[in-house]
Design an enzyme around this catalytic site. Sequence first.
Site, PDB file in Angstrom:
ATOM      1  N   GLU A  53       0.837  -1.214   0.000  1.00 32.66           N
ATOM      2  CA  GLU A  53       0.000   0.000   0.000  1.00 32.66           C
ATOM      3  C   GLU A  53       0.872   1.265   0.000  1.00 32.66           C
ATOM      4  O   GLU A  53       0.559   2.260  -0.661  1.00 32.66           O
ATOM      5  CB  GLU A  53      -0.918   0.040   1.235  1.00 32.66           C
ATOM      6  CG  GLU A  53      -1.809  -1.165   1.439  1.00 32.66           C
ATOM      7  CD  GLU A  53      -1.178  -2.215   2.329  1.00 32.66           C
ATOM      8  OE1 GLU A  53       0.014  -2.578   2.103  1.00 32.66           O
ATOM      9  OE2 GLU A  53      -1.843  -2.703   3.246  1.00 32.66           O
ATOM     10  N   SER A 169      17.215 -45.195 -11.511  1.00 34.97           N
ATOM     11  CA  SER A 169      16.134 -44.190 -11.588  1.00 34.97           C
ATOM     12  C   SER A 169      16.512 -43.021 -12.491  1.00 34.97           C
ATOM     13  O   SER A 169      15.887 -41.968 -12.440  1.00 34.97           O
ATOM     14  CB  SER A 169      15.856 -43.634 -10.184  1.00 34.97           C
ATOM     15  OG  SER A 169      17.010 -42.924  -9.735  1.00 34.97           O
ATOM     16  N   ASP A 201      21.136 -42.278  -4.525  1.00 39.63           N
ATOM     17  CA  ASP A 201      21.312 -41.258  -5.578  1.00 39.63           C
ATOM     18  C   ASP A 201      22.466 -40.304  -5.332  1.00 39.63           C
ATOM     19  O   ASP A 201      22.812 -39.526  -6.221  1.00 39.63           O
ATOM     20  CB  ASP A 201      20.044 -40.385  -5.682  1.00 39.63           C
ATOM     21  CG  ASP A 201      18.852 -41.172  -6.170  1.00 39.63           C
ATOM     22  OD1 ASP A 201      19.054 -42.350  -6.525  1.00 39.63           O
ATOM     23  OD2 ASP A 201      17.758 -40.641  -6.180  1.00 39.63           O
ATOM     24  N   ARG A 208      19.121 -25.981  -9.299  1.00 37.83           N
ATOM     25  CA  ARG A 208      20.032 -25.659 -10.410  1.00 37.83           C
ATOM     26  C   ARG A 208      19.264 -24.971 -11.544  1.00 37.83           C
ATOM     27  O   ARG A 208      19.019 -25.551 -12.586  1.00 37.83           O
ATOM     28  CB  ARG A 208      20.765 -26.924 -10.861  1.00 37.83           C
ATOM     29  CG  ARG A 208      21.574 -27.517  -9.689  1.00 37.83           C
ATOM     30  CD  ARG A 208      22.489 -28.611 -10.108  1.00 37.83           C
ATOM     31  NE  ARG A 208      21.807 -29.842 -10.502  1.00 37.83           N
ATOM     32  CZ  ARG A 208      21.330 -30.755  -9.654  1.00 37.83           C
ATOM     33  NH1 ARG A 208      21.410 -30.550  -8.350  1.00 37.83           N
ATOM     34  NH2 ARG A 208      20.763 -31.859 -10.098  1.00 37.83           N
TER      35      ARG A 208
HETATM   36  N1  LIG Z   1      14.927 -39.770 -10.682  1.00 38.63           N
HETATM   37  C1  LIG Z   1      14.155 -38.645 -10.686  1.00 38.63           C
HETATM   38  C2  LIG Z   1      14.044 -37.862  -9.521  1.00 38.63           C
HETATM   39  N2  LIG Z   1      14.732 -38.246  -8.395  1.00 38.63           N
HETATM   40  C3  LIG Z   1      14.807 -37.494  -7.288  1.00 38.63           C
HETATM   41  C4  LIG Z   1      15.700 -38.018  -6.182  1.00 38.63           C
HETATM   42  O1  LIG Z   1      14.993 -37.844  -4.986  1.00 38.63           O
HETATM   43  C5  LIG Z   1      17.051 -37.218  -6.111  1.00 38.63           C
HETATM   44  O2  LIG Z   1      16.733 -35.967  -5.545  1.00 38.63           O
HETATM   45  C6  LIG Z   1      17.666 -36.985  -7.476  1.00 38.63           C
HETATM   46  O3  LIG Z   1      17.812 -38.225  -8.051  1.00 38.63           O
HETATM   47  C7  LIG Z   1      19.068 -36.333  -7.363  1.00 38.63           C
HETATM   48  O4  LIG Z   1      18.935 -35.095  -6.855  1.00 38.63           O
HETATM   49  P1  LIG Z   1      19.890 -33.947  -7.483  1.00 38.63           P
HETATM   50  O5  LIG Z   1      19.380 -33.687  -8.868  1.00 38.63           O
HETATM   51  O6  LIG Z   1      21.312 -34.457  -7.476  1.00 38.63           O
HETATM   52  O7  LIG Z   1      19.686 -32.770  -6.587  1.00 38.63           O
HETATM   53  N3  LIG Z   1      13.241 -36.750  -9.518  1.00 38.63           N
HETATM   54  C8  LIG Z   1      12.576 -36.372 -10.666  1.00 38.63           C
HETATM   55  O8  LIG Z   1      11.873 -35.368 -10.655  1.00 38.63           O
HETATM   56  N4  LIG Z   1      12.676 -37.116 -11.810  1.00 38.63           N
HETATM   57  C9  LIG Z   1      13.453 -38.242 -11.876  1.00 38.63           C
HETATM   58  O9  LIG Z   1      13.527 -38.865 -12.927  1.00 38.63           O
END
Ligand SMILES: Nc1c(/N=C/[C@H](O)[C@H](O)[C@H](O)COP(=O)(O)O)[nH]c(=O)[nH]c1=O
Length: 363
Positions: A53, A169, A201, A208
Amino acid sequence: MPQDDFYMALAINNAKSMKGQTEPNPLVGSVIVNGGRVVGIGAHLKAGEPHAEIHALRMAGDAARGGTIYVTLEPCSHHGRTGPCAEAIVNAGLKKVVIATLDPNPLVSGNGVAILERAGIDVKVGVCEEEARQMNEVFNLFITEKRPFITLKAASTLDGKIATRSLDSKWITSEEARLDVHQLRSENQAILVGVGTVVEDDPELTARIPDGRNPLRIVLDSSLRISLDSKIVADGLAETWIFTAQKVDSEKKAALEQLGISVFETSGLKQVDVRDVVRILGEKSISSLFIEGGGTVNAAFLEAGLVDKTVFYFAPKLIGGKQAPTFIEGMGYDLMKDAVELERGEFVKIGKDFKFTGYPVKK
Ligand SMILES: Nc1c(/N=C/[C@H](O)[C@H](O)[C@H](O)COP(=O)(O)O)[nH]c(=O)[nH]c1=O
Protein backbone atom coordinates in the site's frame (compact mmCIF):
# COMPACT_ATOMS: atom_id res chain seq x y z
CA MET A 1 -15.54 -8.74 -15.37
CA PRO A 2 -16.93 -6.60 -12.49
CA GLN A 3 -14.72 -3.56 -11.83
CA ASP A 4 -13.62 -4.61 -8.32
CA ASP A 5 -12.51 -8.06 -9.56
CA PHE A 6 -10.59 -6.47 -12.41
CA TYR A 7 -8.50 -4.21 -10.19
CA MET A 8 -8.07 -6.89 -7.47
CA ALA A 9 -6.80 -9.32 -10.13
CA LEU A 10 -4.24 -6.67 -11.07
CA ALA A 11 -3.17 -6.37 -7.43
CA ILE A 12 -2.95 -10.18 -7.07
CA ASN A 13 -0.79 -10.49 -10.20
CA ASN A 14 1.51 -7.81 -8.81
CA ALA A 15 1.81 -9.73 -5.55
CA LYS A 16 2.45 -13.09 -7.25
CA SER A 17 5.32 -11.64 -9.31
CA MET A 18 7.29 -11.29 -6.04
CA LYS A 19 7.06 -15.05 -5.22
CA GLY A 20 10.18 -16.29 -3.41
CA GLN A 21 11.52 -12.88 -2.39
CA THR A 22 9.26 -11.70 0.45
CA GLU A 23 9.79 -14.53 3.02
CA PRO A 24 8.98 -14.72 5.83
CA ASN A 25 6.41 -12.02 4.88
CA PRO A 26 3.40 -12.75 2.66
CA LEU A 27 2.90 -11.75 -0.97
CA VAL A 28 0.84 -8.51 -1.08
CA GLY A 29 -0.26 -6.31 -3.98
CA SER A 30 -2.12 -2.99 -4.14
CA VAL A 31 -3.74 -0.75 -6.80
CA ILE A 32 -5.18 2.77 -6.36
CA VAL A 33 -7.92 3.91 -8.76
CA ASN A 34 -9.36 7.44 -9.05
CA GLY A 35 -11.77 8.75 -11.70
CA GLY A 36 -11.58 5.44 -13.59
CA ARG A 37 -7.78 5.62 -13.89
CA VAL A 38 -5.08 3.60 -12.09
CA VAL A 39 -3.02 6.27 -10.27
CA GLY A 40 -0.84 4.04 -8.13
CA ILE A 41 0.30 0.40 -8.06
CA GLY A 42 2.53 -1.48 -5.65
CA ALA A 43 3.72 -4.80 -4.25
CA HIS A 44 5.62 -5.81 -1.12
CA LEU A 45 9.14 -6.49 -2.44
CA LYS A 46 11.14 -7.68 0.57
CA ALA A 47 10.67 -8.27 4.29
CA GLY A 48 11.50 -5.09 6.23
CA GLU A 49 10.81 -2.85 3.25
CA PRO A 50 7.60 -0.78 2.73
CA HIS A 51 4.32 -2.65 2.32
CA ALA A 52 2.44 -2.78 -1.00
CA GLU A 53 0.00 0.00 0.00
CA ILE A 54 2.86 2.40 0.82
CA HIS A 55 4.46 1.89 -2.61
CA ALA A 56 1.08 2.54 -4.29
CA LEU A 57 0.37 5.62 -2.13
CA ARG A 58 3.82 7.08 -2.89
CA MET A 59 3.23 6.63 -6.63
CA ALA A 60 -0.28 8.15 -6.46
CA GLY A 61 0.65 11.17 -4.33
CA ASP A 62 -2.26 13.67 -4.20
CA ALA A 63 -4.11 11.72 -6.91
CA ALA A 64 -5.02 9.17 -4.20
CA ARG A 65 -7.36 11.64 -2.45
CA GLY A 66 -11.00 10.57 -2.86
CA GLY A 67 -9.98 7.39 -4.69
CA THR A 68 -10.31 3.64 -4.03
CA ILE A 69 -7.43 1.42 -2.96
CA TYR A 70 -7.46 -2.34 -3.70
CA VAL A 71 -5.22 -4.52 -1.51
CA THR A 72 -4.87 -8.29 -1.42
CA LEU A 73 -4.32 -8.46 2.36
CA GLU A 74 -5.98 -6.42 5.13
CA PRO A 75 -3.85 -3.27 5.72
CA CYS A 76 -1.67 -3.72 8.80
CA SER A 77 -2.59 -1.93 12.01
CA HIS A 78 0.57 -2.51 14.04
CA HIS A 79 3.91 -0.78 14.07
CA GLY A 80 6.12 -3.54 12.57
CA ARG A 81 9.35 -2.57 10.87
CA THR A 82 7.25 0.01 8.94
CA GLY A 83 4.37 2.20 10.17
CA PRO A 84 0.77 0.95 10.01
CA CYS A 85 -0.70 1.01 6.51
CA ALA A 86 -4.29 1.55 7.75
CA GLU A 87 -3.31 4.96 9.16
CA ALA A 88 -1.42 5.88 5.97
CA ILE A 89 -4.56 5.11 3.95
CA VAL A 90 -6.70 7.31 6.26
CA ASN A 91 -4.17 10.16 6.07
CA ALA A 92 -4.04 9.94 2.25
CA GLY A 93 -7.81 10.62 2.12
CA LEU A 94 -8.94 7.44 0.34
CA LYS A 95 -12.73 7.15 0.05
CA LYS A 96 -13.00 3.36 -0.31
CA VAL A 97 -10.83 0.33 0.52
CA VAL A 98 -11.39 -3.05 -1.19
CA ILE A 99 -9.66 -6.00 0.53
CA ALA A 100 -9.31 -9.61 -0.70
CA THR A 101 -8.49 -11.36 2.60
CA LEU A 102 -8.38 -10.43 6.27
CA ASP A 103 -5.06 -10.91 8.06
CA PRO A 104 -4.74 -14.65 8.98
CA ASN A 105 -2.88 -13.73 12.16
CA PRO A 106 -5.56 -14.03 14.88
CA LEU A 107 -3.76 -11.37 16.93
CA VAL A 108 -4.45 -8.62 14.35
CA SER A 109 -7.24 -9.94 12.11
CA GLY A 110 -9.90 -7.22 11.66
CA ASN A 111 -7.92 -4.46 13.40
CA GLY A 112 -6.98 -2.75 10.13
CA VAL A 113 -10.59 -2.75 8.96
CA ALA A 114 -11.69 -1.25 12.30
CA ILE A 115 -9.26 1.68 11.93
CA LEU A 116 -10.52 2.36 8.38
CA GLU A 117 -14.21 2.16 9.33
CA ARG A 118 -13.70 4.39 12.39
CA ALA A 119 -12.34 7.02 9.98
CA GLY A 120 -15.55 6.79 7.94
CA ILE A 121 -13.95 4.96 5.00
CA ASP A 122 -16.15 2.53 3.03
CA VAL A 123 -14.55 -0.98 3.36
CA LYS A 124 -15.38 -4.06 1.26
CA VAL A 125 -13.81 -7.43 2.15
CA GLY A 126 -13.70 -10.74 0.24
CA VAL A 127 -13.11 -9.72 -3.40
CA CYS A 128 -11.12 -12.54 -5.14
CA GLU A 129 -10.65 -13.98 -1.62
CA GLU A 130 -9.87 -17.60 -2.62
CA GLU A 131 -7.11 -16.69 -5.10
CA ALA A 132 -5.53 -14.20 -2.70
CA ARG A 133 -5.61 -16.79 0.12
CA GLN A 134 -4.17 -19.49 -2.15
CA MET A 135 -1.09 -17.46 -3.13
CA ASN A 136 -0.17 -17.15 0.56
CA GLU A 137 -0.88 -20.79 1.49
CA VAL A 138 2.62 -21.06 2.97
CA PHE A 139 2.48 -17.84 5.03
CA ASN A 140 -1.09 -18.50 6.24
CA LEU A 141 -0.24 -21.95 7.59
CA PHE A 142 3.08 -20.91 9.15
CA ILE A 143 1.60 -17.85 10.91
CA THR A 144 -1.30 -19.87 12.34
CA GLU A 145 0.37 -23.23 13.13
CA LYS A 146 4.03 -22.12 13.60
CA ARG A 147 5.18 -25.06 11.47
CA PRO A 148 6.40 -25.27 7.87
CA PHE A 149 3.94 -25.68 4.99
CA ILE A 150 4.84 -29.16 3.70
CA THR A 151 4.81 -30.08 0.00
CA LEU A 152 5.34 -33.76 -0.85
CA LYS A 153 6.92 -34.27 -4.28
CA ALA A 154 7.47 -37.56 -6.11
CA ALA A 155 8.35 -38.50 -9.66
CA SER A 156 7.26 -41.90 -10.86
CA THR A 157 6.40 -44.02 -13.87
CA LEU A 158 2.70 -44.36 -14.65
CA ASP A 159 2.72 -47.61 -12.68
CA GLY A 160 3.95 -45.72 -9.64
CA LYS A 161 7.59 -46.78 -9.51
CA ILE A 162 10.37 -44.38 -8.48
CA ALA A 163 13.10 -46.78 -9.61
CA THR A 164 13.47 -50.13 -11.32
CA ARG A 165 13.82 -53.35 -9.36
CA SER A 166 17.62 -52.84 -9.69
CA LEU A 167 17.08 -49.33 -8.22
CA ASP A 168 17.99 -47.54 -11.44
CA SER A 169 16.13 -44.19 -11.59
CA LYS A 170 17.95 -42.05 -14.13
CA TRP A 171 15.81 -40.66 -15.49
CA ILE A 172 12.12 -41.21 -14.99
CA THR A 173 10.90 -37.74 -15.99
CA SER A 174 12.28 -35.53 -18.74
CA GLU A 175 14.53 -32.47 -18.49
CA GLU A 176 11.59 -29.98 -18.53
CA ALA A 177 9.84 -31.73 -15.61
CA ARG A 178 13.09 -31.93 -13.65
CA LEU A 179 13.67 -28.19 -14.24
CA ASP A 180 10.18 -27.54 -12.88
CA VAL A 181 11.23 -29.45 -9.73
CA HIS A 182 14.28 -27.22 -9.33
CA GLN A 183 11.99 -24.16 -9.51
CA LEU A 184 9.92 -25.66 -6.67
CA ARG A 185 13.09 -26.42 -4.69
CA SER A 186 14.16 -22.79 -5.11
CA GLU A 187 10.80 -21.58 -3.72
CA ASN A 188 11.08 -23.73 -0.57
CA GLN A 189 13.22 -22.84 2.41
CA ALA A 190 14.12 -26.50 3.08
CA ILE A 191 14.21 -29.80 1.20
CA LEU A 192 14.04 -33.20 2.93
CA VAL A 193 15.02 -36.71 1.88
CA GLY A 194 15.55 -40.03 3.63
CA VAL A 195 19.07 -41.44 3.95
CA GLY A 196 17.99 -44.16 1.49
CA THR A 197 17.85 -41.55 -1.28
CA VAL A 198 21.28 -40.27 -0.21
CA VAL A 199 22.76 -43.78 -0.37
CA GLU A 200 21.12 -44.62 -3.72
CA ASP A 201 21.31 -41.26 -5.58
CA ASP A 202 23.95 -39.26 -3.70
CA PRO A 203 21.84 -36.15 -4.56
CA GLU A 204 23.00 -32.51 -4.38
CA LEU A 205 19.46 -31.28 -3.55
CA THR A 206 20.34 -27.85 -4.95
CA ALA A 207 18.12 -25.66 -7.15
CA ARG A 208 20.03 -25.66 -10.41
CA ILE A 209 18.17 -22.89 -12.26
CA PRO A 210 19.36 -19.32 -13.07
CA ASP A 211 19.21 -17.26 -9.83
CA GLY A 212 18.05 -20.43 -8.05
CA ARG A 213 18.17 -20.32 -4.24
CA ASN A 214 19.53 -23.53 -2.67
CA PRO A 215 17.23 -24.71 0.11
CA LEU A 216 18.44 -25.96 3.50
CA ARG A 217 19.03 -29.70 3.05
CA ILE A 218 17.51 -32.06 5.62
CA VAL A 219 18.15 -35.82 5.89
CA LEU A 220 16.23 -38.27 8.06
CA ASP A 221 18.88 -40.78 9.09
CA SER A 222 17.78 -42.71 12.20
CA SER A 223 21.14 -44.41 12.87
CA LEU A 224 23.52 -41.92 11.20
CA ARG A 225 24.58 -44.24 8.41
CA ILE A 226 25.18 -41.37 5.95
CA SER A 227 28.69 -41.41 4.51
CA LEU A 228 30.98 -38.48 5.29
CA ASP A 229 31.87 -38.02 1.63
CA SER A 230 28.29 -37.86 0.32
CA LYS A 231 27.69 -34.65 -1.65
CA ILE A 232 25.27 -33.09 0.83
CA VAL A 233 27.81 -33.59 3.64
CA ALA A 234 30.96 -32.60 1.76
CA ASP A 235 30.03 -30.22 -1.12
CA GLY A 236 29.37 -27.06 0.94
CA LEU A 237 26.79 -25.92 -1.65
CA ALA A 238 24.09 -25.47 0.99
CA GLU A 239 23.56 -26.03 4.70
CA THR A 240 22.70 -29.60 5.74
CA TRP A 241 20.88 -30.78 8.88
CA ILE A 242 20.49 -34.43 9.89
CA PHE A 243 17.68 -35.72 12.13
CA THR A 244 18.27 -39.03 13.91
CA ALA A 245 16.48 -41.36 16.31
CA GLN A 246 17.59 -41.63 19.94
CA LYS A 247 21.11 -42.55 21.11
CA VAL A 248 23.26 -42.41 17.98
CA ASP A 249 27.01 -43.02 17.67
CA SER A 250 28.57 -39.95 19.29
CA GLU A 251 31.81 -40.26 17.31
CA LYS A 252 29.97 -40.19 13.96
CA LYS A 253 27.88 -37.26 15.25
CA ALA A 254 31.05 -35.36 16.22
CA ALA A 255 32.67 -36.11 12.85
CA LEU A 256 29.62 -34.70 11.02
CA GLU A 257 29.52 -31.62 13.26
CA GLN A 258 33.21 -31.10 12.50
CA LEU A 259 32.14 -30.82 8.83
CA GLY A 260 29.58 -28.11 9.71
CA ILE A 261 26.59 -30.47 9.69
CA SER A 262 23.94 -29.91 12.42
CA VAL A 263 22.67 -33.17 13.94
CA PHE A 264 19.33 -33.23 15.83
CA GLU A 265 18.21 -36.23 17.90
CA THR A 266 14.46 -36.89 17.93
CA SER A 267 12.45 -38.96 20.38
CA GLY A 268 11.97 -41.80 17.88
CA LEU A 269 13.35 -45.17 19.00
CA LYS A 270 13.99 -46.95 15.68
CA GLN A 271 12.75 -44.32 13.24
CA VAL A 272 13.08 -40.55 13.22
CA ASP A 273 9.93 -38.99 14.74
CA VAL A 274 8.65 -36.76 11.93
CA ARG A 275 6.48 -34.76 14.34
CA ASP A 276 9.62 -33.75 16.23
CA VAL A 277 11.28 -32.78 12.93
CA VAL A 278 8.35 -30.50 11.99
CA ARG A 279 8.17 -28.94 15.46
CA ILE A 280 11.92 -28.18 15.48
CA LEU A 281 11.79 -26.71 11.96
CA GLY A 282 8.87 -24.46 13.02
CA GLU A 283 10.85 -23.29 16.06
CA LYS A 284 13.72 -22.43 13.71
CA SER A 285 11.35 -20.36 11.52
CA ILE A 286 11.46 -22.68 8.53
CA SER A 287 8.15 -21.81 6.84
CA SER A 288 8.22 -24.17 3.85
CA LEU A 289 9.46 -27.74 3.48
CA PHE A 290 9.77 -29.71 0.22
CA ILE A 291 9.85 -33.49 0.72
CA GLU A 292 11.52 -35.55 -2.01
CA GLY A 293 11.46 -38.47 0.34
CA GLY A 294 11.71 -41.88 -0.97
CA GLY A 295 8.65 -44.03 -0.30
CA THR A 296 9.30 -44.69 3.40
CA VAL A 297 9.78 -41.04 4.32
CA ASN A 298 6.84 -39.95 2.15
CA ALA A 299 4.59 -42.48 3.89
CA ALA A 300 5.75 -41.35 7.35
CA PHE A 301 4.72 -37.73 6.70
CA LEU A 302 1.47 -38.75 4.99
CA GLU A 303 0.46 -41.11 7.81
CA ALA A 304 1.26 -38.38 10.37
CA GLY A 305 -1.19 -36.08 8.52
CA LEU A 306 1.62 -33.58 7.95
CA VAL A 307 1.39 -33.19 4.17
CA ASP A 308 -0.30 -29.92 3.10
CA LYS A 309 0.19 -30.23 -0.66
CA THR A 310 1.25 -32.97 -3.08
CA VAL A 311 3.05 -32.52 -6.40
CA PHE A 312 3.46 -35.75 -8.37
CA TYR A 313 5.19 -36.05 -11.75
CA PHE A 314 4.12 -39.04 -13.83
CA ALA A 315 6.20 -40.14 -16.81
CA PRO A 316 4.25 -42.03 -19.52
CA LYS A 317 6.35 -45.12 -18.87
CA LEU A 318 5.71 -48.55 -17.36
CA ILE A 319 8.53 -50.32 -15.56
CA GLY A 320 6.77 -53.04 -13.60
CA GLY A 321 8.48 -55.26 -11.06
CA LYS A 322 7.00 -56.38 -7.74
CA GLN A 323 10.24 -55.34 -6.00
CA ALA A 324 10.47 -51.96 -7.75
CA PRO A 325 10.03 -49.20 -5.11
CA THR A 326 6.95 -46.98 -5.16
CA PHE A 327 6.57 -43.41 -3.85
CA ILE A 328 4.37 -44.26 -0.87
CA GLU A 329 5.72 -47.26 1.11
CA GLY A 330 5.29 -47.76 4.90
CA MET A 331 2.38 -49.69 6.42
CA GLY A 332 -0.26 -48.23 4.14
CA TYR A 333 -3.98 -48.24 4.93
CA ASP A 334 -6.11 -51.33 5.44
CA LEU A 335 -9.34 -50.14 3.85
CA MET A 336 -10.03 -47.99 0.81
CA LYS A 337 -12.30 -45.79 2.92
CA ASP A 338 -9.19 -44.77 4.88
CA ALA A 339 -7.32 -43.59 1.77
CA VAL A 340 -5.78 -40.10 1.87
CA GLU A 341 -8.03 -38.11 -0.45
CA LEU A 342 -6.60 -35.26 -2.51
CA GLU A 343 -8.83 -32.28 -3.34
CA ARG A 344 -8.52 -29.35 -5.74
CA GLY A 345 -6.62 -31.75 -7.99
CA GLU A 346 -5.07 -30.37 -11.20
CA PHE A 347 -3.13 -32.03 -14.02
CA VAL A 348 -0.84 -30.09 -16.35
CA LYS A 349 1.43 -31.43 -19.09
CA ILE A 350 5.14 -30.64 -18.91
CA GLY A 351 6.89 -31.89 -22.04
CA LYS A 352 6.03 -35.59 -22.22
CA ASP A 353 5.24 -35.81 -18.51
CA PHE A 354 2.15 -35.05 -16.40
CA LYS A 355 2.27 -32.95 -13.22
CA PHE A 356 -0.50 -33.53 -10.66
CA THR A 357 -1.10 -31.01 -7.86
CA GLY A 358 -3.56 -31.81 -5.06
CA TYR A 359 -4.25 -31.06 -1.40
CA PRO A 360 -4.76 -33.88 1.14
CA VAL A 361 -8.16 -33.58 2.80
CA LYS A 362 -7.42 -32.96 6.49
CA LYS A 363 -9.14 -35.60 8.62
N1 LIG B 1 14.93 -39.77 -10.68
C1 LIG B 1 14.16 -38.65 -10.69
C2 LIG B 1 14.04 -37.86 -9.52
N2 LIG B 1 14.73 -38.25 -8.40
C3 LIG B 1 14.81 -37.49 -7.29
C4 LIG B 1 15.70 -38.02 -6.18
O1 LIG B 1 14.99 -37.84 -4.99
C5 LIG B 1 17.05 -37.22 -6.11
O2 LIG B 1 16.73 -35.97 -5.55
C6 LIG B 1 17.67 -36.98 -7.48
O3 LIG B 1 17.81 -38.22 -8.05
C7 LIG B 1 19.07 -36.33 -7.36
O4 LIG B 1 18.94 -35.09 -6.86
P1 LIG B 1 19.89 -33.95 -7.48
O5 LIG B 1 19.38 -33.69 -8.87
O6 LIG B 1 21.31 -34.46 -7.48
O7 LIG B 1 19.69 -32.77 -6.59
N3 LIG B 1 13.24 -36.75 -9.52
C8 LIG B 1 12.58 -36.37 -10.67
O8 LIG B 1 11.87 -35.37 -10.65
N4 LIG B 1 12.68 -37.12 -11.81
C9 LIG B 1 13.45 -38.24 -11.88
O9 LIG B 1 13.53 -38.87 -12.93
